[in-house]
Write a protein that holds these residues in place. Structure first.
Motif, PDB file in Angstrom:
ATOM      1  N   ASN A  31       0.825  -1.214   0.000  1.00 32.30           N
ATOM      2  CA  ASN A  31       0.000   0.000   0.000  1.00 32.30           C
ATOM      3  C   ASN A  31       0.857   1.259   0.000  1.00 32.30           C
ATOM      4  O   ASN A  31       0.576   2.232  -0.706  1.00 32.30           O
ATOM      5  CB  ASN A  31      -0.880  -0.005   1.254  1.00 32.30           C
ATOM      6  CG  ASN A  31      -2.343   0.079   0.893  1.00 32.30           C
ATOM      7  OD1 ASN A  31      -2.700   0.168  -0.282  1.00 32.30           O
ATOM      8  ND2 ASN A  31      -3.183   0.036   1.899  1.00 32.30           N
ATOM      9  N   GLY A  32       1.926   1.216   0.818  1.00 28.53           N
ATOM     10  CA  GLY A  32       2.858   2.343   0.900  1.00 28.53           C
ATOM     11  C   GLY A  32       3.539   2.589  -0.444  1.00 28.53           C
ATOM     12  O   GLY A  32       3.648   3.730  -0.908  1.00 28.53           O
ATOM     13  N   ASP A  47      -7.049   1.807  -9.858  1.00 30.88           N
ATOM     14  CA  ASP A  47      -6.959   1.937  -8.408  1.00 30.88           C
ATOM     15  C   ASP A  47      -6.989   0.572  -7.714  1.00 30.88           C
ATOM     16  O   ASP A  47      -6.597   0.435  -6.561  1.00 30.88           O
ATOM     17  CB  ASP A  47      -8.125   2.805  -7.923  1.00 30.88           C
ATOM     18  CG  ASP A  47      -7.875   3.346  -6.537  1.00 30.88           C
ATOM     19  OD1 ASP A  47      -6.709   3.651  -6.228  1.00 30.88           O
ATOM     20  OD2 ASP A  47      -8.848   3.432  -5.761  1.00 30.88           O
ATOM     21  N   PHE A  48      -7.464  -0.457  -8.419  1.00 35.63           N
ATOM     22  CA  PHE A  48      -7.588  -1.786  -7.825  1.00 35.63           C
ATOM     23  C   PHE A  48      -6.261  -2.549  -7.813  1.00 35.63           C
ATOM     24  O   PHE A  48      -6.148  -3.590  -7.189  1.00 35.63           O
ATOM     25  CB  PHE A  48      -8.606  -2.635  -8.612  1.00 35.63           C
ATOM     26  CG  PHE A  48     -10.012  -2.224  -8.350  1.00 35.63           C
ATOM     27  CD1 PHE A  48     -10.704  -2.742  -7.265  1.00 35.63           C
ATOM     28  CD2 PHE A  48     -10.649  -1.311  -9.167  1.00 35.63           C
ATOM     29  CE1 PHE A  48     -11.997  -2.344  -7.000  1.00 35.63           C
ATOM     30  CE2 PHE A  48     -11.940  -0.919  -8.908  1.00 35.63           C
ATOM     31  CZ  PHE A  48     -12.625  -1.434  -7.831  1.00 35.63           C
ATOM     32  N   VAL A  49      -5.290  -2.025  -8.533  1.00 35.05           N
ATOM     33  CA  VAL A  49      -4.064  -2.797  -8.748  1.00 35.05           C
ATOM     34  C   VAL A  49      -2.846  -2.131  -8.118  1.00 35.05           C
ATOM     35  O   VAL A  49      -2.635  -0.935  -8.264  1.00 35.05           O
ATOM     36  CB  VAL A  49      -3.813  -2.973 -10.262  1.00 35.05           C
ATOM     37  CG1 VAL A  49      -2.545  -3.762 -10.519  1.00 35.05           C
ATOM     38  CG2 VAL A  49      -4.999  -3.669 -10.929  1.00 35.05           C
ATOM     39  N   ALA A 146      -5.899 -12.766 -11.198  1.00 36.46           N
ATOM     40  CA  ALA A 146      -6.266 -11.613 -12.030  1.00 36.46           C
ATOM     41  C   ALA A 146      -7.647 -11.810 -12.656  1.00 36.46           C
ATOM     42  O   ALA A 146      -8.501 -10.917 -12.588  1.00 36.46           O
ATOM     43  CB  ALA A 146      -5.223 -11.416 -13.119  1.00 36.46           C
ATOM     44  N   LEU A 147      -7.853 -12.988 -13.216  1.00 36.77           N
ATOM     45  CA  LEU A 147      -9.141 -13.254 -13.856  1.00 36.77           C
ATOM     46  C   LEU A 147     -10.266 -13.244 -12.817  1.00 36.77           C
ATOM     47  O   LEU A 147     -11.321 -12.634 -13.028  1.00 36.77           O
ATOM     48  CB  LEU A 147      -9.107 -14.613 -14.584  1.00 36.77           C
ATOM     49  CG  LEU A 147      -8.163 -14.689 -15.789  1.00 36.77           C
ATOM     50  CD1 LEU A 147      -8.046 -16.124 -16.289  1.00 36.77           C
ATOM     51  CD2 LEU A 147      -8.632 -13.774 -16.920  1.00 36.77           C
ATOM     52  N   GLY A 148     -10.024 -13.902 -11.694  1.00 35.34           N
ATOM     53  CA  GLY A 148     -11.035 -13.983 -10.632  1.00 35.34           C
ATOM     54  C   GLY A 148     -11.385 -12.627 -10.058  1.00 35.34           C
ATOM     55  O   GLY A 148     -12.555 -12.273  -9.917  1.00 35.34           O
ATOM     56  N   ASN A 149     -10.343 -11.841  -9.729  1.00 37.05           N
ATOM     57  CA  ASN A 149     -10.584 -10.538  -9.115  1.00 37.05           C
ATOM     58  C   ASN A 149     -11.241  -9.551 -10.081  1.00 37.05           C
ATOM     59  O   ASN A 149     -12.083  -8.744  -9.676  1.00 37.05           O
ATOM     60  CB  ASN A 149      -9.278  -9.950  -8.587  1.00 37.05           C
ATOM     61  CG  ASN A 149      -9.057 -10.315  -7.138  1.00 37.05           C
ATOM     62  OD1 ASN A 149      -9.884 -10.024  -6.292  1.00 37.05           O
ATOM     63  ND2 ASN A 149      -7.965 -10.993  -6.859  1.00 37.05           N
ATOM     64  N   LEU A 163      -9.151  -5.821 -19.642  1.00 34.28           N
ATOM     65  CA  LEU A 163      -7.927  -6.507 -20.077  1.00 34.28           C
ATOM     66  C   LEU A 163      -6.683  -5.883 -19.423  1.00 34.28           C
ATOM     67  O   LEU A 163      -5.802  -6.590 -18.934  1.00 34.28           O
ATOM     68  CB  LEU A 163      -7.811  -6.469 -21.606  1.00 34.28           C
ATOM     69  CG  LEU A 163      -6.633  -7.247 -22.183  1.00 34.28           C
ATOM     70  CD1 LEU A 163      -6.753  -8.737 -21.892  1.00 34.28           C
ATOM     71  CD2 LEU A 163      -6.514  -7.020 -23.692  1.00 34.28           C
ATOM     72  N   THR A 164      -6.673  -4.540 -19.411  1.00 30.92           N
ATOM     73  CA  THR A 164      -5.531  -3.841 -18.793  1.00 30.92           C
ATOM     74  C   THR A 164      -5.438  -4.205 -17.314  1.00 30.92           C
ATOM     75  O   THR A 164      -4.338  -4.420 -16.783  1.00 30.92           O
ATOM     76  CB  THR A 164      -5.719  -2.308 -18.905  1.00 30.92           C
ATOM     77  OG1 THR A 164      -6.322  -2.025 -20.159  1.00 30.92           O
ATOM     78  CG2 THR A 164      -4.419  -1.571 -18.778  1.00 30.92           C
ATOM     79  N   THR A 165      -6.591  -4.269 -16.654  1.00 33.71           N
ATOM     80  CA  THR A 165      -6.593  -4.597 -15.225  1.00 33.71           C
ATOM     81  C   THR A 165      -6.047  -6.006 -15.003  1.00 33.71           C
ATOM     82  O   THR A 165      -5.245  -6.231 -14.086  1.00 33.71           O
ATOM     83  CB  THR A 165      -8.026  -4.483 -14.648  1.00 33.71           C
ATOM     84  OG1 THR A 165      -8.540  -3.205 -14.986  1.00 33.71           O
ATOM     85  CG2 THR A 165      -8.040  -4.651 -13.143  1.00 33.71           C
ATOM     86  N   VAL A 166      -6.473  -6.951 -15.840  1.00 33.50           N
ATOM     87  CA  VAL A 166      -5.972  -8.329 -15.727  1.00 33.50           C
ATOM     88  C   VAL A 166      -4.448  -8.338 -15.865  1.00 33.50           C
ATOM     89  O   VAL A 166      -3.732  -8.928 -15.040  1.00 33.50           O
ATOM     90  CB  VAL A 166      -6.617  -9.249 -16.804  1.00 33.50           C
ATOM     91  CG1 VAL A 166      -5.868 -10.576 -16.904  1.00 33.50           C
ATOM     92  CG2 VAL A 166      -8.079  -9.506 -16.487  1.00 33.50           C
TER      93      VAL A 166
END
Lengths: 200, 99
Positions: A31-32, A47-49, A146-149, A163-166
């Motif tokens: 997080n830091g 923001d999720f990654v 990645a796929l699950g989240n 796709l970018t998030t994965v």
């Protein structure tokens, strides 16, 4: 009989304690890094990654060492981080539970896939294990994660960013695994140096 | 530390030592790495202390000549990886842990 049950409960509680402690510590470190490095330098990343997600290394190491027995402690640790560190007050938030479920089983799924392919993957199955294989397990697990989240959080992520998030998840988890192993390696070196000093 | 926890610690230590070696951060010889792996493997069922006979007779160290084997043991003691069990000069070894 009772003493055996007590022994197993105690062992499982100890394992859960260590997993939760290391998971939360690495979560805070990740997080830091995200707040102080990733967001100012790469604000376009979702923001999720987190691009250096150290807790994935904790998942990899504990699942490699304990197999399916690590799933429960990892789930508890993920829930603990989800609800306490992020101050999520809605305990029925299904996304948090879903993400915790996916995160805690992703490495186990990766290990089982490798086992089906004929590899010995868990620490208790082999006498020596190459650390590069551990990173491979981390990479495979990160794909599942990645796929699950992304599926769990799909309502919060615009469809064009899926796709970018994965891909970001995979990169973040894999870098996190490598750095977590380096941190562990240097911690062990420190312990050894200290022990050698005491022995002299 | 219980037997299982110790076993996990030994396996992890063995993996990280291999990692250090591959990255050129340590200069453990092959016999030293073998002995360390053997101790980590045996500790799975035998708890903390491992006898010299168990290490030497195991699959990992069987091929080592006696002199090489004892040199490897001494090297690991000197570098702080293992120690002789308290009250003994040789024969019974344990991985050095924090507890």
């Amino acid at each position: 009989m009772q003493s055996i049950v007590t022994k197993y409960v105690l062992q499982y509680t100890t394992l859960t304690f260590w997993v939760t402690l290391l998971y939360c510590t690495s979560f805070e470190m990740a997080n830091g890094i995200k707040t102080h490095l990733q967001e100012p330098i790469l604000p376009q990343i979702s923001d999720f990654v987190a691009l250096v997600f150290l807790p994935h290394g904790v998942r990899v190491v504990f699942t490699w060492l304990y197999g399916w027995r690590a799933i429960g402690p990892l789930f508890i640790a993920q829930i603990f981080c989800g609800f306490f560190l992020f101050d999520v007050t809605d305990i029925l938030n299904l996304h948090i539970w879903g993400a915790a479920f996916v995160s805690s089983i992703c490495i186990f799924i990766a290990c089982e896939c490798l086992r089906k392919a004929g590899y010995k993957v868990y620490a208790y199955e082999t006498t020596r294990f190459n650390w590069k294989k551990l990173i491979l397990i981390g990479l495979l697990g990160s794909i599942v994660n990645a796929l699950g989240n992304t599926l769990v959080f799909r309502v919060y992520i615009p469809s064009e960013d899926h796709l970018t998030t994965v891909l970001n998840y995979i990169v973040g988890d894999t870098i996190g695994t490598v750095i977590a192993l380096f941190i562990l390696m240097y911690s062990f070196r420190l312990i050894r140096s200290y022990s050698a000093l005491l022995n002299k | 530390m219980t037997g299982k926890e110790f076993s996990a610690f030994g396996k992890l230590m063995s993996l990280l030592v291999d990692m250090e070696q591959d990255l050129g951060l340590t200069n453990l010889s092959d016999p030293e790495r073998r002995v360390l792996s053997a101790i980590a493997a045996i500790a799975q069922n035998e708890n903390v202390m491992v006898s010299s006979k168990q290490i030497k007779n195991g699959a990992i160290c069987k091929e080592l000549a006696d002199a090489t084997y004892y040199r490897a043991l001494k090297g690991l003691i000197d570098r702080g990886y293992i120690s002789v069990v308290d009250g003994r000069k040789t024969g019974l070894y344990k991985l050095i842990t924090t507890s």
